[in-house]
Design a protein around this motif. Structure first.
Motif, mmCIF file in Angstrom:
data_model
loop_
_atom_site.group_PDB
_atom_site.id
_atom_site.type_symbol
_atom_site.label_atom_id
_atom_site.label_comp_id
_atom_site.label_asym_id
_atom_site.label_seq_id
_atom_site.Cartn_x
_atom_site.Cartn_y
_atom_site.Cartn_z
ATOM 1 N N ARG A 132 88.072 67.987 58.236
ATOM 2 C CA ARG A 132 86.999 68.207 59.549
ATOM 3 C C ARG A 132 85.473 67.652 59.114
ATOM 4 O O ARG A 132 84.643 68.261 58.448
ATOM 5 C CB ARG A 132 86.724 69.748 59.837
ATOM 6 N N PRO A 133 85.380 66.607 59.389
ATOM 7 C CA PRO A 133 84.110 65.821 59.188
ATOM 8 C C PRO A 133 82.858 66.482 59.703
ATOM 9 O O PRO A 133 82.950 67.097 60.590
ATOM 10 C CB PRO A 133 84.106 64.333 59.919
ATOM 11 N N GLN A 134 81.626 66.718 58.892
ATOM 12 C CA GLN A 134 80.734 67.466 59.365
ATOM 13 C C GLN A 134 80.025 66.618 60.346
ATOM 14 O O GLN A 134 80.010 65.346 60.516
ATOM 15 C CB GLN A 134 79.787 67.377 58.130
ATOM 16 N N SER A 135 79.052 67.353 60.849
ATOM 17 C CA SER A 135 78.281 66.818 61.956
ATOM 18 C C SER A 135 77.301 65.721 61.738
ATOM 19 O O SER A 135 77.328 64.516 62.339
ATOM 20 C CB SER A 135 77.390 67.944 62.647
ATOM 21 N N LYS A 160 79.616 62.467 61.471
ATOM 22 C CA LYS A 160 79.900 61.889 62.663
ATOM 23 C C LYS A 160 78.671 61.050 63.243
ATOM 24 O O LYS A 160 78.708 60.180 63.893
ATOM 25 C CB LYS A 160 80.336 63.070 63.873
ATOM 26 N N LEU A 161 77.578 61.778 63.397
ATOM 27 C CA LEU A 161 76.282 61.223 63.831
ATOM 28 C C LEU A 161 76.033 59.943 63.052
ATOM 29 O O LEU A 161 75.371 59.149 63.625
ATOM 30 C CB LEU A 161 75.234 62.316 63.759
ATOM 31 N N SER A 162 76.164 59.811 61.770
ATOM 32 C CA SER A 162 75.929 58.734 60.867
ATOM 33 C C SER A 162 76.728 57.580 61.352
ATOM 34 O O SER A 162 76.385 56.651 61.486
ATOM 35 C CB SER A 162 76.187 58.779 59.585
ATOM 36 N N ILE A 163 78.138 57.827 61.886
ATOM 37 C CA ILE A 163 78.897 56.772 62.519
ATOM 38 C C ILE A 163 78.139 56.180 63.930
ATOM 39 O O ILE A 163 78.444 55.146 63.956
ATOM 40 C CB ILE A 163 80.374 57.437 62.937
ATOM 41 N N VAL A 168 79.293 66.185 69.538
ATOM 42 C CA VAL A 168 79.043 66.698 68.138
ATOM 43 C C VAL A 168 77.904 67.817 68.154
ATOM 44 O O VAL A 168 78.018 68.794 67.461
ATOM 45 C CB VAL A 168 79.009 65.403 67.349
ATOM 46 N N LEU A 169 76.744 67.265 68.637
ATOM 47 C CA LEU A 169 75.667 68.213 68.481
ATOM 48 C C LEU A 169 75.684 69.307 69.663
ATOM 49 O O LEU A 169 75.433 70.528 69.092
ATOM 50 C CB LEU A 169 74.351 67.491 69.004
ATOM 51 N N LEU A 170 76.357 69.230 70.598
ATOM 52 C CA LEU A 170 76.425 70.318 71.653
ATOM 53 C C LEU A 170 77.463 71.271 70.354
ATOM 54 O O LEU A 170 77.252 72.635 70.949
ATOM 55 C CB LEU A 170 77.223 70.000 72.751
ATOM 56 N N ALA A 171 78.738 71.111 70.056
ATOM 57 C CA ALA A 171 79.266 71.829 69.352
ATOM 58 C C ALA A 171 78.856 72.436 68.136
ATOM 59 O O ALA A 171 78.962 73.626 68.017
ATOM 60 C CB ALA A 171 80.815 70.964 68.822
ATOM 61 N N ALA A 172 77.992 71.657 67.534
ATOM 62 C CA ALA A 172 77.065 72.137 66.337
ATOM 63 C C ALA A 172 76.437 73.379 66.686
ATOM 64 O O ALA A 172 76.258 74.416 66.121
ATOM 65 C CB ALA A 172 76.379 71.101 65.563
ATOM 66 N N ILE A 173 75.541 73.162 67.838
ATOM 67 C CA ILE A 173 74.734 74.261 68.512
ATOM 68 C C ILE A 173 75.590 75.502 68.803
ATOM 69 O O ILE A 173 75.109 76.657 68.600
ATOM 70 C CB ILE A 173 74.019 73.777 69.868
ATOM 71 N N SER A 174 76.882 75.296 69.511
ATOM 72 C CA SER A 174 77.491 76.349 69.868
ATOM 73 C C SER A 174 78.048 77.232 68.837
ATOM 74 O O SER A 174 78.166 78.143 68.900
ATOM 75 C CB SER A 174 78.588 75.721 70.870
ATOM 76 N N ASP A 175 78.352 76.616 67.657
ATOM 77 C CA ASP A 175 79.001 77.078 66.380
ATOM 78 C C ASP A 175 78.135 77.951 65.689
ATOM 79 O O ASP A 175 78.340 78.853 65.290
ATOM 80 C CB ASP A 175 79.940 76.134 65.518
#
Length: 476
Positions: free
Chosen positions: A339-342, A345-348, A395-402
């Motif tokens: 599970r790659p970290q946020s 993914k953002l660096s990609i 990615v960011l919305l999932a991070a906020i939700s988590d």
């Protein structure tokens, strides 16, 4: 749950998601031709066109707060969304017919989107009360249908502009919203479980005349405020005020939460800055890049001259195709507990952004020598930049939700969209002006090359910073 109720909910969500698809068609169809209309038809300078376009694009992320607040307190989601549809239709028609004052049409569109956007999302949520699985599925279809609508419109509207007239392009966008309004009307019988709040029941008790007078009064007041904000370029001041309010909200959330969530909030804040940088540069695809394509790209494709605005369809097309591929990849990785970290993914996303602008910048360099270049340069550049979006908002919305502290997710999502929407579009004006020679106030192949290289270099630096963060995190 009763099977009949489930079937009814599916039908209700189908009509609402169809309505949203047509709104995307309407908005992105306009967006694909607006900067070209300002420069080619109204003969405005690049700098003035960038300001009008950027101010409009920024303001449509602010007005949904007003539309959502009015719907929550007074008229309800359905009535507000219907008002939004009508205002959007009138906005497109105004742009098509009354060309002497573009601010009237843009003001109608801005307020229409304000009434529509957040309330349409709430209508989707209301299709599945107490059913998180159904809601999640509906929002997946919302994302797909929205990109499908925007892709189709960014093919049709630019084609109509180049083959028929500007009026035809704007009217196609208006027809799209008419179809959206029809979908909203057709959805009404399927919302059998809807229960009005106390405030909504009070609203329904008003006579038709009182509703009409109240609605028209509020709309005229908001339209006047929107018009003057756009006409006198007050958007920056408005964003400064909303930024202060958002900062106060963040400080309040930060103070009230525990140490673990405080650390999470800092991480979300840092990632949001990187996401905002992505969107500032990505927005060049709708303002400065179309003018570069118009002036320096040979758009002949086997005898067919590809309309300039049609290149913007590459963004939603890449999201639909690459997003489907990545959904399979994430599932495959998840099955193997990878599970790659946020940050990864953002660096990609930043890597893709960097590559995309390096390609377009190289094309601009060749244009400086040869006069025109192959359409493959903007095609591949914009496709790669579009693919990057898969690694940003979801990615960011999932991070906020988590990791959001309890009872703060809604506020944090609203602030996130304010930053990556309103602020990013406004700051994109500054970046777009990098393409203009300060001595001549005109853009050349050389200035386009310089501007897009700057973007690529900044993206490279941001990518490097995130990569260091990822490496450092793995070691600690």
């Amino acid at each position: 749950m009763d099977s009949l109720l489930k079937n009814t909910q599916k039908k209700a969500s189908f009509f609402i998601i169809s309505m949203v698809m047509w709104e995307f068609f309407s908005f992105y169809g306009l967006k694909s031709i607006l900067i070209l209309y300002l420069t080619s038809q109204l003969h405005l300078s690049d700098a003035t066109a960038y300001e009008i376009f950027g101010n409009f694009a920024a303001l449509v992320f602010v007005t949904p707060m007003i539309g959502g607040w009015l719907a929550d307190r007074y008229c309800g989601y359905r009535y507000a969304a219907a008002l939004g549809c009508i205002l959007i239709i009138l906005g497109h028609i105004t742009l098509a017919v009354f060309t002497y004052n573009i601010y009237i049409g843009l003001s109608l569109l801005t307020m229409g989107i304000g009434f529509f956007k957040s309330n349409a999302i709430c209508l989707i949520s209301s299709c599945y009360p107490d059913d998180s699985v159904g809601t999640s599925s509906a929002f997946s279809w919302y994302y797909v249908s929205g990109n499908l609508g925007s892709m189709i419109s960014q093919i049709i509207c630019p084609y109509l502009v180049e083959k028929i007239s500007w009026h035809a392009g704007f009217m196609a966008a208006a027809i799209g919203m008419v179809l959206g309004l029809i979908m909203l009307i057709l959805s009404k019988p399927y919302f059998r479980w809807e229960r009005d709040s106390v405030k909504m029941r009070r609203w329904h008790q008003f006579s038709f005349l009182k509703k009409a007078i109240g609605s028209v009064s509020v709309i005229l007041l908001l339209l006047a405020l929107t018009y003057y904000t756009l006409y006198y370029n007050w958007v920056g001041s408005l964003l400064l005020f909303t930024g202060v309010v958002a900062a106060a909200m963040l400080i309040s959330i930060y103070r009230k939460t525990d140490p673990i969530h405080k650390k999470s909030l800092i991480m979300i804040g840092v990632l949001t800055v990187f996401a905002a940088a992505y969107w500032i540069f990505n927005n060049q695809g709708a303002n400065s890049v179309p003018l570069f394509i118009l002036r320096y790209v040979n758009r002949d494709l086997f005898g067919f001259i590809v309309p300039t605005g049609m290149f913007q369809a590459l963004n939603p097309a890449s999201i639909l195709i690459f997003g489907t591929i990545m959904a399979v990849v994430w599932r495959w990785l998840g099955q193997r507990n990878i599970r790659p970290q946020s940050e990864s993914k953002l660096s990609i996303a930043l890597l893709f952004l960097m590559i995309g602008f390096f390609i377009i910048a190289y094309g601009a360099k060749l244009a400086n020598t040869h006069g025109s270049i192959s359409l493959l340069f903007p095609l591949f550049g914009l496709l790669i930049i579009g693919c990057a979006e898969i690694f940003v908002d979801p990615v960011l919305l999932a991070a906020i939700s988590d990791i959001a502290p309890p009872n703060t997710e809604g506020q944090l999502v609203a602030i996130y969209y304010l930053i990556i929407g309103a602020f990013a579009n406004y700051l994109a004006i500054v970046v777009a002006k990098w393409t203009i020679d300060p001595m001549t106030n005109k853009a050349t192949a050389l200035t386009y090359n310089s501007a897009y290289l700057q973007i690529a270099y900044i993206a490279s630096a941001l990518f490097g910073l995130l990569l260091l963060r990822v490496i450092f995190r793995k070691r600690t």
